[in-house]
Write a protein that holds these residues in place. Structure first.
Motif, PDB file in Angstrom:
ATOM      1  N   LEU A  11       1.054  -1.332   0.093  1.00  0.00           N
ATOM      2  CA  LEU A  11       0.174   0.057  -0.116  1.00  0.00           C
ATOM      3  C   LEU A  11       1.360   1.576  -0.341  1.00  0.00           C
ATOM      4  CD1 LEU A  11      -2.994  -0.944   2.571  1.00  0.00           C
ATOM      5  CD2 LEU A  11      -2.686  -0.560   0.281  1.00  0.00           C
ATOM      6  N   SER A  12       2.214   1.506   0.839  1.00  0.00           N
ATOM      7  CA  SER A  12       2.963   2.840   0.660  1.00  0.00           C
ATOM      8  C   SER A  12       3.519   2.373  -0.618  1.00  0.00           C
ATOM      9  CB  SER A  12       3.909   2.000   1.431  1.00  0.00           C
ATOM     10  OG  SER A  12       3.017   2.438   2.947  1.00  0.00           O
ATOM     11  N   THR A  13       4.009   1.758  -0.910  1.00  0.00           N
ATOM     12  CA  THR A  13       4.647   1.928  -1.992  1.00  0.00           C
ATOM     13  C   THR A  13       3.715   2.105  -3.196  1.00  0.00           C
ATOM     14  OG1 THR A  13       5.633  -0.571  -2.047  1.00  0.00           O
ATOM     15  CG2 THR A  13       5.421   0.219  -4.520  1.00  0.00           C
ATOM     16  N   PHE A  14       2.036   1.323  -2.957  1.00  0.00           N
ATOM     17  CA  PHE A  14       1.017   2.285  -4.374  1.00  0.00           C
ATOM     18  C   PHE A  14       0.867   3.778  -3.978  1.00  0.00           C
ATOM     19  CE2 PHE A  14      -0.920  -1.571  -4.858  1.00  0.00           C
ATOM     20  CZ  PHE A  14      -0.356  -2.219  -5.775  1.00  0.00           C
ATOM     21  N   LEU A  29      -8.347  12.422  -8.715  1.00  0.00           N
ATOM     22  CA  LEU A  29      -7.935  10.633  -8.677  1.00  0.00           C
ATOM     23  C   LEU A  29      -6.663  10.585  -7.558  1.00  0.00           C
ATOM     24  CD1 LEU A  29      -8.227   8.138  -9.957  1.00  0.00           C
ATOM     25  CD2 LEU A  29      -6.819   8.535 -11.356  1.00  0.00           C
ATOM     26  N   ARG A  30      -5.520  11.738  -7.869  1.00  0.00           N
ATOM     27  CA  ARG A  30      -4.859  11.745  -7.206  1.00  0.00           C
ATOM     28  C   ARG A  30      -4.937  11.933  -6.282  1.00  0.00           C
ATOM     29  NH1 ARG A  30       0.376  15.428  -6.613  1.00  0.00           N
ATOM     30  NH2 ARG A  30       2.122  13.785  -5.461  1.00  0.00           N
ATOM     31  N   HIS A  31      -5.806  13.029  -5.526  1.00  0.00           N
ATOM     32  CA  HIS A  31      -6.188  13.122  -4.182  1.00  0.00           C
ATOM     33  C   HIS A  31      -6.464  11.677  -3.516  1.00  0.00           C
ATOM     34  CE1 HIS A  31      -4.011  16.385  -3.803  1.00  0.00           C
ATOM     35  NE2 HIS A  31      -4.800  17.236  -5.333  1.00  0.00           N
ATOM     36  N   PHE A  32      -8.114  10.956  -4.208  1.00  0.00           N
ATOM     37  CA  PHE A  32      -8.358  10.451  -4.031  1.00  0.00           C
ATOM     38  C   PHE A  32      -7.805   8.894  -3.549  1.00  0.00           C
ATOM     39  CE2 PHE A  32     -10.790   6.636  -4.893  1.00  0.00           C
ATOM     40  CZ  PHE A  32     -11.702   6.507  -4.004  1.00  0.00           C
ATOM     41  N   LEU A  33      -6.669   9.036  -4.750  1.00  0.00           N
ATOM     42  CA  LEU A  33      -5.771   7.009  -4.247  1.00  0.00           C
ATOM     43  C   LEU A  33      -4.461   8.025  -3.179  1.00  0.00           C
ATOM     44  CD1 LEU A  33      -4.443   6.464  -8.027  1.00  0.00           C
ATOM     45  CD2 LEU A  33      -6.483   5.747  -6.815  1.00  0.00           C
ATOM     46  N   LEU A  55      -5.377   9.303  -0.108  1.00  0.00           N
ATOM     47  CA  LEU A  55      -6.621   8.735   0.529  1.00  0.00           C
ATOM     48  C   LEU A  55      -6.965   7.988   0.929  1.00  0.00           C
ATOM     49  CD1 LEU A  55      -9.043  12.670   0.432  1.00  0.00           C
ATOM     50  CD2 LEU A  55      -7.099  11.809   1.878  1.00  0.00           C
ATOM     51  N   LEU A  56      -7.211   7.147  -0.021  1.00  0.00           N
ATOM     52  CA  LEU A  56      -7.729   6.105  -0.183  1.00  0.00           C
ATOM     53  C   LEU A  56      -6.854   4.660   0.273  1.00  0.00           C
ATOM     54  CD1 LEU A  56      -9.811   3.334  -0.766  1.00  0.00           C
ATOM     55  CD2 LEU A  56      -8.269   3.092  -3.136  1.00  0.00           C
ATOM     56  N   PHE A  57      -5.411   4.691   0.266  1.00  0.00           N
ATOM     57  CA  PHE A  57      -3.865   4.588   0.469  1.00  0.00           C
ATOM     58  C   PHE A  57      -3.915   4.511   2.217  1.00  0.00           C
ATOM     59  CE2 PHE A  57      -3.105   3.818  -3.669  1.00  0.00           C
ATOM     60  CZ  PHE A  57      -3.353   2.900  -4.429  1.00  0.00           C
ATOM     61  N   MET A  58      -3.929   5.709   2.622  1.00  0.00           N
ATOM     62  CA  MET A  58      -3.727   6.081   3.781  1.00  0.00           C
ATOM     63  C   MET A  58      -4.622   5.832   4.308  1.00  0.00           C
ATOM     64  SD  MET A  58      -4.266  10.210   5.602  1.00  0.00           S
ATOM     65  CE  MET A  58      -6.156  10.370   4.559  1.00  0.00           C
ATOM     66  N   PHE A  59      -6.145   5.235   4.553  1.00  0.00           N
ATOM     67  CA  PHE A  59      -7.470   4.515   5.088  1.00  0.00           C
ATOM     68  C   PHE A  59      -7.311   2.867   5.012  1.00  0.00           C
ATOM     69  CE2 PHE A  59      -9.848   9.270   5.015  1.00  0.00           C
ATOM     70  CZ  PHE A  59      -9.840   9.038   6.011  1.00  0.00           C
ATOM     71  N   ALA A  60      -6.247   2.861   4.201  1.00  0.00           N
ATOM     72  CA  ALA A  60      -6.334   1.504   4.391  1.00  0.00           C
ATOM     73  C   ALA A  60      -5.226   0.840   4.858  1.00  0.00           C
ATOM     74  CB  ALA A  60      -6.077   0.974   2.587  1.00  0.00           C
ATOM     75  N   LYS A  61      -4.540   1.762   5.042  1.00  0.00           N
ATOM     76  CA  LYS A  61      -3.491   1.796   6.249  1.00  0.00           C
ATOM     77  C   LYS A  61      -3.321   1.139   7.419  1.00  0.00           C
ATOM     78  CE  LYS A  61      -0.174   4.269   4.574  1.00  0.00           C
ATOM     79  NZ  LYS A  61       1.320   4.760   3.968  1.00  0.00           N
ATOM     80  N   ALA A  62      -3.895   2.602   7.816  1.00  0.00           N
ATOM     81  CA  ALA A  62      -4.514   2.656   9.050  1.00  0.00           C
ATOM     82  C   ALA A  62      -5.662   1.804   9.105  1.00  0.00           C
ATOM     83  CB  ALA A  62      -5.213   4.678   8.707  1.00  0.00           C
ATOM     84  N   GLY A  63      -6.330   1.666   8.834  1.00  0.00           N
ATOM     85  CA  GLY A  63      -7.624   0.101   8.980  1.00  0.00           C
ATOM     86  C   GLY A  63      -7.091  -0.610   9.558  1.00  0.00           C
ATOM     87  N   GLY A  64      -5.647  -0.840   8.761  1.00  0.00           N
ATOM     88  CA  GLY A  64      -4.786  -2.478   8.887  1.00  0.00           C
ATOM     89  C   GLY A  64      -4.262  -2.595  10.328  1.00  0.00           C
ATOM     90  N   ILE A  65      -3.845  -0.940  10.485  1.00  0.00           N
ATOM     91  CA  ILE A  65      -2.407  -0.827  11.727  1.00  0.00           C
ATOM     92  C   ILE A  65      -3.504  -1.395  13.171  1.00  0.00           C
ATOM     93  CG2 ILE A  65      -1.649   1.063  13.050  1.00  0.00           C
ATOM     94  CD1 ILE A  65      -0.615   1.648  10.046  1.00  0.00           C
TER      95      ILE A  65
END
Length: 114
Positions: A23-26, A38-42, A44-54
């Motif tokens: 996710l960090s690589t993406f 699109l860039r801002h959405f992606l 934020l999406l990756f940030m929330f996915a990482k935070a949710g996983g943590i």
């Protein structure tokens, strides 16, 4: 009484570390996209996915009771919903001002300089 010696398999943690790396690589790869929604959405999406996983794996939320999950995760979700509603309202107010008063009223005048 709960058994305090119970441990979760290490495989789960290794998978989560790998997922965080991917996710960090993406997320870093979004630097190659043009600036825009699109860039801002992606990002934020990756940030929330990482935070949710943590939160889910490393903070052991995946194994907690539903009441605790709602107590911890409910307020941030409510705040995000309210932020979204305020954003929509702000766009509506701006559009209605432009429609009713025109472009010239959107310029801010400094006091004493006419």
């Amino acid at each position: 009484m709960a058994d305090d010696t119970t441990q979760h398999p290490l495989k789960i943690y290794w998978i989560m570390w790998a997922a965080l790396f991917v996710l960090s690589t993406f997320s870093y790869a979004t630097d190659f996209l043009d600036r825009g929604y699109l860039r801002h959405f992606l990002i934020l999406l990756f940030m929330f996915a990482k935070a949710g996983g943590i939160v889910w794996i490393f903070m052991h939320m995946g194994w907690e009771r539903m009441a605790l999950k709602i107590a911890i995760l409910g307020p941030p979700v409510a705040i995000l919903v309210l932020i979204g509603m305020m954003s929509l309202e702000g766009e509506y107010v701006e559009d209605s001002r432009l429609e009713n008063y025109g472009e010239s009223t959107m310029e801010v005048e400094t006091p004493g300089h006419h």
